[in-house]
Design a protein around this motif. Structure first.
Motif, PDB file in Angstrom:
ATOM      1  N   LEU A 133       0.861  -1.170   0.000  1.00  0.00           N
ATOM      2  CA  LEU A 133       0.000   0.000   0.000  1.00  0.00           C
ATOM      3  C   LEU A 133       0.902   1.227   0.000  1.00  0.00           C
ATOM      4  O   LEU A 133       1.778   1.354   0.862  1.00  0.00           O
ATOM      5  N   VAL A 134       0.717   2.103  -0.967  1.00  0.00           N
ATOM      6  CA  VAL A 134       1.540   3.299  -1.110  1.00  0.00           C
ATOM      7  C   VAL A 134       0.670   4.522  -0.878  1.00  0.00           C
ATOM      8  O   VAL A 134      -0.354   4.696  -1.540  1.00  0.00           O
ATOM      9  N   LEU A 135       1.060   5.361   0.069  1.00  0.00           N
ATOM     10  CA  LEU A 135       0.383   6.643   0.317  1.00  0.00           C
ATOM     11  C   LEU A 135       1.183   7.727  -0.378  1.00  0.00           C
ATOM     12  O   LEU A 135       2.409   7.764  -0.284  1.00  0.00           O
ATOM     13  N   TYR A 136       0.493   8.626  -1.070  1.00  0.00           N
ATOM     14  CA  TYR A 136       1.189   9.665  -1.810  1.00  0.00           C
ATOM     15  C   TYR A 136       0.359  10.946  -1.842  1.00  0.00           C
ATOM     16  O   TYR A 136      -0.845  10.930  -1.602  1.00  0.00           O
ATOM     17  N   HIS A 137       1.033  12.032  -2.170  1.00  0.00           N
ATOM     18  CA  HIS A 137       0.402  13.356  -2.275  1.00  0.00           C
ATOM     19  C   HIS A 137      -0.083  13.532  -3.706  1.00  0.00           C
ATOM     20  O   HIS A 137       0.633  13.278  -4.660  1.00  0.00           O
TER      21      HIS A 137
END
Length: 110
Positions: free
Chosen positions: A103-107
């Motif tokens: 799971l990748v969180l990004y802006h």
């Protein structure tokens, strides 16, 4: 069938990964039910770390991207990871995606 062959087959079924379609683990990760209390004074970074522990895997994110955000106080009981993330990230410029089993969180600009 000899006992040793049966034991070997049982071991292989248990410890050798099956050829599952790509995305199987990802989908089940997002559907995993979690119970967690998020306090209104908590920062989002803290919530993400606790979600990682609950799911049993690591997420990819930049701490500086999460730093400006306050968590939304709530009590989740047997709620999917997807629902928690959607609620906590609503109204922010943060998004998430599944990439190679993580799971990748990004802006993302609004």
């Amino acid at each position: 069938m000899p006992k040793n062959i049966i034991l070997l087959l049982c071991w292989m079924a248990t410890f050798c990964p099956a050829d599952l379609p790509y995305g199987y683990d990802q989908v089940t990760m997002l559907e995993k039910k979690i119970s967690i209390i998020v306090y209104p004074t908590e920062i989002l970074e803290s919530v993400i770390y606790r979600l990682q522990l609950s799911v049993g895997t690591t997420f990819e994110f930049n701490i500086r991207v999460l730093a400006p955000y306050q968590a939304k106080g709530s009590s989740y009981k047997e709620v999917s990871l997807k629902q928690i993330l959607d609620h906590q990230l609503a109204g922010t410029s943060l998004k998430y995606k599944l990439k190679k089993g993580k799971l990748v969180l990004y802006h993302s600009p609004l």
